[in-house]
Structures are given as structure tokens and as C-alpha cells.
Write an enzyme that holds these catalytic residues in place. Structure first.
Site, PDB file in Angstrom:
ATOM      1  N   ASP A 240     -21.522 112.687-111.359  1.00  0.00           N
ATOM      2  CA  ASP A 240     -21.994 111.951-112.538  1.00  0.00           C
ATOM      3  C   ASP A 240     -21.308 110.588-112.593  1.00  0.00           C
ATOM      4  OD1 ASP A 240     -23.717 113.867-113.425  1.00  0.00           O
ATOM      5  OD2 ASP A 240     -22.358 114.705-114.932  1.00  0.00           O
ATOM      6  N   GLY A 241     -19.998 110.595-112.400  1.00  0.00           N
ATOM      7  CA  GLY A 241     -19.237 109.340-112.402  1.00  0.00           C
ATOM      8  C   GLY A 241     -19.612 108.477-111.213  1.00  0.00           C
ATOM      9  N   ARG A 243     -22.365 108.313-109.726  1.00  0.00           N
ATOM     10  CA  ARG A 243     -23.692 107.714-109.897  1.00  0.00           C
ATOM     11  C   ARG A 243     -23.627 106.415-110.691  1.00  0.00           C
ATOM     12  NH1 ARG A 243     -26.274 113.720-110.380  1.00  0.00           N
ATOM     13  NH2 ARG A 243     -26.342 113.969-108.125  1.00  0.00           N
ATOM     14  N   HIS A 338     -38.172  84.505 -99.094  1.00  0.00           N
ATOM     15  CA  HIS A 338     -37.574  83.793 -97.961  1.00  0.00           C
ATOM     16  C   HIS A 338     -38.569  83.606 -96.803  1.00  0.00           C
ATOM     17  CE1 HIS A 338     -33.689  84.496 -99.884  1.00  0.00           C
ATOM     18  NE2 HIS A 338     -33.102  83.770 -98.953  1.00  0.00           N
ATOM     19  N   GLU A 363     -25.288 109.919-102.831  1.00  0.00           N
ATOM     20  CA  GLU A 363     -24.846 110.415-104.149  1.00  0.00           C
ATOM     21  C   GLU A 363     -26.028 110.905-104.985  1.00  0.00           C
ATOM     22  OE1 GLU A 363     -21.497 108.790-106.082  1.00  0.00           O
ATOM     23  OE2 GLU A 363     -20.634 107.991-104.243  1.00  0.00           O
ATOM     24  N   SER A 366     -33.156 109.692-105.172  1.00  0.00           N
ATOM     25  CA  SER A 366     -33.934 109.417-106.383  1.00  0.00           C
ATOM     26  C   SER A 366     -34.667 110.680-106.843  1.00  0.00           C
ATOM     27  CB  SER A 366     -34.949 108.300-106.115  1.00  0.00           C
ATOM     28  OG  SER A 366     -34.260 107.080-105.999  1.00  0.00           O
ATOM     29  N   GLU A 367     -35.059 111.490-105.863  1.00  0.00           N
ATOM     30  CA  GLU A 367     -35.784 112.722-106.202  1.00  0.00           C
ATOM     31  C   GLU A 367     -34.858 113.684-106.956  1.00  0.00           C
ATOM     32  OE1 GLU A 367     -35.811 111.163-103.209  1.00  0.00           O
ATOM     33  OE2 GLU A 367     -37.806 110.334-103.511  1.00  0.00           O
TER      34      GLU A 367
END
Lengths: 387, 263
Positions: A240-241, A243, A338, A363, A366-367
Site C-alpha cells: 500500500d505504501g 504504491r 517530438h 508493485e 493496473s489490473e
């Protein structure tokens, strides 16, 4: 957003920013190009207090919170995302796990050296067959006398070959899936420990990512974190931290990409005018800046929640999901602005583009973040509107 | 040893400076303010001297400036200075160098000192006068543009090198004295996180003109800024390009004659 920060937080950010620009930038350029680890930088970061931000003073830290850690990580990431991942893992995973779950003896033994960066920390959770599915881990930890004997392999371990202390997760009970996992503090000098192959990554070239091999590795029983079976809880709490740290890393990279895009678009002329004056470019930049601002606010809020001791698992997952996706949109558009130049190593955006990609993966992908968010949301709704 | 360091709050060197519409100063909106770069060398030198001499040596920062200067004073304290005097009074406005020196001289005399460091100039108005006027008022030696500083073992004098055009001048000065610092004298340290935490507890003594015994802004006005003017806009640079150098030269000659009408 000056008003959101206390004087002390502004001073911390200034030190981080000045250090990143003056000391880190030249090292970062070279290390990322050659794929070298910027070893010397961490000692300096330790002297300034950045390797023990959340560690209490009695263990050699500065006893500041996650909000301050996030401010520091944004500044470091805006110059070198590789250095930032090493700093983030060290502070938000390793220091935290020892501080929160270690015995007094373990805290006194390891935290002062970690806070001073006399040693770096690594966090070994992932295995070949246990990525997102953490509970599938197989590394075994069998108690024999006053030692645990570890056997198995960990992969994709950041800083694993440079660390003086590694938090290793292993199975102490084969019958219990979640409650059978325990966490240990392992030193590389313990018999039976070795570093396996080193990954040749797409980006984050100035950080190391290695395989760790445990063959009858002997770990003193006193190096167990918390109690047997607490491993999964320690992992989730630390992550949790972590993240929030990775989300802070996202906004650092995003800021650098936005800077690059605006500066380039202001210089580059096509069809007789600056490309920033074409709405096709201007709108991209407006969206990038908005994404960045939103991500930053989420990072600030979640870090504040954590510092206030409020539950923040859902918010941490949301912040990581949004910020890491935002930075990937931002580097994509910044590279597009660019044109061909952005696809060459001559421009910083090429590196930022490669570095950003890892953030949506490590960490917790996304899933996985969405699974966490959905689970927490459902819990809340079940409580608010029982079905 | 009692070490004083003078600090001025100035706009960041990276800031884009625009003169306000009335021509009475700069537009401060959105401009970041920092410790005058040359003063940072002074702070660092003060800290080094304290470390060298040890004992009950002390570094005190003296700053004259608006309330917003507190954050910069706190930065100096976080770098390691022991305490600070902040001369802050709404009546002050933008004092000229003579007025500044009178006020600083009083505050400095009240504090007591063995050595004073400051920047060789403030990077905002570049007057570079205060330290010299101050030295006269305090009746102490002054050495300006110091690039190398060495304190004698007994702490009674300093041997320094002044950076002058094309070389260095080696000077010895008896203490107490004031030294204005040049770039290259040292590498100012960062405010470390433990330093930032400690700085919270350090004392900043705020003094108004009345606290220093002045009934009004002293010194009269010896010099007055009439108006601030922007630099004339430079003409846009035009590149003369051609396949062959000789064609470019011919074109340049034509432009100089026909358009610029200078040859």
C-alpha cells in the site's frame, strides 16, 4: 499549490530538487546510458536523510511521513526514475516492514544502517509462478532449531544484487494458502544465498533487477518478521505504501515529460509557426498538464491519509492506477510531439517513455489495482446498502 | 567565535523579471525568491569556520527583508546556522544602501561579532555597496570578492585571496573584519532533512526599527531610484544561409547595405 505545503515540506522539496538537478542529473545521464547502478548517489542521499525519511530518530531516521517521501520521490524521479525506484523500495517497502513488524532487536540492527544508506534494501516477493497471484509462491521456509531453511527462487527483484538486507517471503505452511506465508530479513552473507541472472530491462537502466536463489539458505529464527503466517499481511501493508511511492515516481516522470514536450513544441517550427501554436499540439499539452495535476493531487491526498493513520488501501490502489496510466499517456503524447526526434536517444523523452512503462506493471499491475479497488468498493457498498 | 552572516532575499536567477507598469519595481507575481547566491557562500564559510574553531562558536544569520524572508532564513538555519536576527518593518520599503548599512550596523553592534561574511553583491540590484559602508560604520577592515579564505590558527587574522581581473590578490586582515564572498569560495551544503527538523526549533529574533532604537527610517535618502526601465528589445537575429559561403557573404553585404544601411 504552495499553500498545501508547510515551510518544512517546502525546504525538503527544495533540497531534493537542488540535489536532483546538481548532483543526480549528471550521474543519471551516464548511468542510464551505460546501464550502470549509481552506487555513490545513495550514500549522499543517506547523508541528507532521504534513505530514512519515515524512520524514527532513535533508529537514525528523520521521522517524517509519507507525504514528505512522496515530495522527495517526485523530485528524484523527475531526473532519474531508476534512482527513484531504488529509493522508493528502500523507504516504503523495506524500512517500513522492519519498522512495523520487526522485533526491537531487528530494528536496532538494521534500521540505522538502512537510514544512513550504509546498506540498501530489497523486497523479494515475486516468483516465476507467483506474480500477481502472490499466494501461489513456493519458496519454502522450514524451521530447524533456531533457524529457518529457505529453498526456492525469487525473480524481478529490484536492487537484489546490491542490497545489504532483503525482505524475503516464503512458505512456512504448505497447507495454508494465505496464512502459510511468512516474511524474513535476509542478509546476502547468509549461507545458501546467491544472486542469479540479471534482467536486461527495456527501461530503468540505472536500477538493477535480478533473480535470487535460495539453496538451503540459513536464516536465524530471530530474523522472522512478526509471526509465522503474517507474511501476506506484511506484503499487502507494505505494498500500500509502495504504491504511493510508485505513483509519486509517476508524477516525477510525467513532469519531466511535460517540460520536454513544452520546451520542444515552443522551439520547433513547421508550416511557418511554432508547433505549440497548433491546437493539435496545444490540446495534447493541456491534457498532459491536467492529467499530471490530477495525479499529483491524488498522490498528495493518499499520502496525507496514510500519515493521518486513516485506511488508504483503496485510495493507494486508485492513485497508483491513475498516476501510472497518466504518466504513460503523458510520455506517449510527449514523444509524439517530438516526432522523429523523440524516437532517438538524443532526446530525454526516449528514456522517459521506456522508464514509464514499468510503472503500470511493478508493485501490482493496473489490473491488480482494479481488483483491489473493486473489492474495497464492494465492501463499502455492502456496508452502506446491505443487500 | 561569534560569526555573523548577512542574507538578502532576491528573485531567483532563473526567474523571468518583468518591470511593473508604474516602473516602481518588478512584477513579483509568480516570481520565486531565493537566498542571494553570493550570500550562500557566506553561510557555508561561516559554518566551516565554526567547525574549524569549534568550542562555543556560533553562526548567526542577519537578514533585513519582508516577512516572506523567514523561509530563507529558515533555510540557512537548516543548513546549520545557529540562530538569526530578522529585521522586518513595513516602514522600510526598499532602503538605499546607506540606510541599509545604518540599520544593519546597529543590529550587528547589538549582536556583537568577531567576523562577518556576506555576498560580494546582491544579484537583484547589484549595488555591492552595503558591506563597504558597513565596514566604515563599524570601523573594521573589509576585504571584498574573496575566493579563498584561511583563518589563522590563533583565530586573530585571516589570509584571503581576492579574485581580480587576470589573477588573485593575497590579503591579510586582522579580525574583527568583514569579508564579501565570491563564487568558487566553497560549495554551499544542502539543507539536510535532519537539519530541516532541527531548524524548526532554532530562534529567529524579529526586530522592528523601533526595537533597534530608530524612530523613523534612518539615513535620509542619499540616492533614490527614479524609475525602472526595461531593456530595449534586441532586434531579432537573422541567419544568412546559402549553399556556398561566398554566396552567404554576398547576401550579408547586400543586407547590410540595402536594409541595415550601415555600409
Amino acid at each position: 499549490m504552495q499553500f498545501l505545503l508547510t515551510e518544512e515540506e517546502r525546504l525538503l522539496r527544495k533540497t531534493a530538487r537542488d540535489f536532483a538537478r546538481k548532483d543526480l542529473a549528471p550521474v543519471a545521464a551516464e548511468c542510464n546510458e551505460k546501464g550502470e547502478f549509481p552506487q555513490g548517489i545513495f550514500k549522499k542521499l543517506g547523508e541528507l536523510g532521504f534513505m530514512g525519511i519515515t524512520v524514527p530518530e532513535q533508529y537514525g531516521g528523520v521521522n517524517l511521513g509519507y507525504f514528505c517521501l512522496a515530495l522527495a520521490l517526485e523530485e528524484i524521479s523527475s531526473v532519474c526514475a531508476s534512482t527513484a525506484v531504488t529509493v522508493s523500495v528502500h523507504n516504503s517497502l523495506v524500512n517500513l516492514a522492519i519498522l512495523k513488524y520487526g522485533s526491537e532487536e531487528l530494528k536496532e540492527k538494521y534500521l540505522p544502517e538502512l537510514a544512513a544508506a550504509d546498506m540498501l534494501g530489497a523486497f523479494a516477493l515475486t516468483e516465476p509462478d507467483a506474480g500477481s497471484d502472490v499466494t501461489a509462491m513456493r519458496l519454502s521456509a522450514v524451521k530447524r532449531g533456531d533457524e529457518y531453511i529457505l529453498n526456492g527462487t525469487k525473480i524481478f527483484i529490484s536492487t537484489g544484487d546490491r542490497a545489504g538486507v532483503i525482505i524475503v517471503f516464503g512458505r512456512t505452511d504448505l497447507n495454508e494458502r494465505t496464512k502459510g506465508i511468512s516474511a524474513f530479513v535476509v542478509e546476502p552473507s547468509f549461507p545458501g544465498f546467491s544472486v542469479g541472472k540479471s534482467e536486461d530491462k527495456m527501461g530503468l537502466k540505472a536500477s538493477t533487477t535480478v533473480e535470487l536463489v535460495f539453496e538451503d539458505c540459513r536464516v536465524p529464527a530471530a530474523n522472522l518478521l512478526g509471526e509465522e503466517g503474517m507474511g501476506m499481511c506484511i506484503a499487502l501493508d507494505s505494498l500500500d505504501g509502495g504504491r504511493v511511492g510508485i505513483a509519486a515516481q509517476s508524477i516525477g516522470i510525467a513532469r519531466a515529460a511535460l517540460d520536454e514536450a513544452v520546451i520542444f513544441a515552443r522551439e520547433r517550427k513547421q508550416f511557418g509557426k511554432r508547433i505549440i501554436d497548433f491546437q493539435a499540439t496545444g490540446f495534447k499539452i493541456a491534457d498532459m498538464a491536467t492529467d499530471l495535476e490530477a495525479a499529483r493531487l491524488m498522490v498528495y491526498l493518499t499520502a496525507k491519509l496514510r500519515d493521518a493513520g486513516e485506511p488508504y488501501t483503496k485510495e493507494a490502489a486508485m492513485t497508483k492506477l491513475f498516476a501510472t496510466r497518466a504518466v504513460n499517456r503523458i510520455v506517449y503524447d510527449a514523444l509524439q510531439i517530438h516526432g522523429g526526434a523523440g524516437y532517438t536517444k538524443e532526446f530525454l523523452i526516449e528514456r522517459l517513455f521506456r522508464d514509464a512503462r514499468a510503472l503500470e506493471i511493478y508493485e501490482g499491475t493496473s489490473e491488480i489495482q482494479r481488483i483491489v479497488i473493486m473489492k474495497k468498493l464492494l465492501e463499502e457498498y455492502d456496508q452502506m446498502f446491505p443487500s | 567565535m561569534k560569526i555573523l552572516v548577512l542574507l538578502k532575499r532576491v528573485p531567483d536567477t532563473e526567474a523571468r523579471i518583468l518591470i511593473n507598469q508604474e516602473g516602481t519595481g518588478i512584477n513579483e507575481q509568480g516570481v520565486k525568491f531565493v537566498i542571494n547566491t553570493y550570500d550562500e557562500y557566506g553561510i557555508e564559510q561561516g559554518l566551516r569556520i565554526r567547525e574549524q574553531v569549534g568550542g562555543d562558536s556560533k553562526v548567526t544569520v542577519v537578514c533585513m527583508g519582508p516577512g516572506e524572508a523567514t523561509e530563507l532564513i529558515r533555510t540557512a538555519l537548516a543548513m546549520g546556522a545557529d540562530d538569526a536576527v530578522h529585521i522586518c518593518d513595513p516602514a522600510l520599503g526598499k532602503p538605499d544602501p546607506f540606510t541599509s548599512a545604518i540599520i544593519l550596523a546597529k543590529a550587528i553592534t547589538d549582536e556583537g561579532f568577531d567576523i562577518i561574511f556576506c555576498g560580494k553583491q546582491a544579484i537583484d540590484d547589484d549595488m555591492a555597496q552595503v558591506q563597504s559602508i558597513l565596514a566604515e560604520m563599524l570601523d573594521i577592515p573589509q576585504v571584498n570578492v574573496v575566493a579563498v579564505f584561511e583563518l589563522s590558527d590563533d583565530g586573530t587574522k585571516a589570509t584571503v585571496r581576492r579574485r581580480i581581473e587576470g589573477g588573485d590578490e593575497k590579503v591579510e586582515a586582522r579580525l574583527p573584519a568583514i569579508f564579501s564572498c565570491e563564487k568558487g569560495l566553497n560549495e554551499p551544503r544542502y539543507a539536510s532533512l535532519p537539519g530541516i527538523m532541527k531548524a524548526k526549533k532554532k530562534e529567529i529574533r524579529t526586530k522592528t526599527l523601533a526595537d533597534l532604537g530608530f524612530g523613523e527610517v534612518p539615513g535620509g535618502t542619499r540616492s533614490r531610484v527614479l524609475k525602472w526601465l526595461p531593456l530595449p528589445k534586441g532586434a531579432e537575429c537573422r541567419m544568412v544561409e546559402a549553399e556556398e559561403m561566398k554566396d552567404a557573404v554576398a547576401e550579408l553585404a547586400r543586407l547590410l547595405r540595402e536594409e541595415a544601411k550601415v555600409i
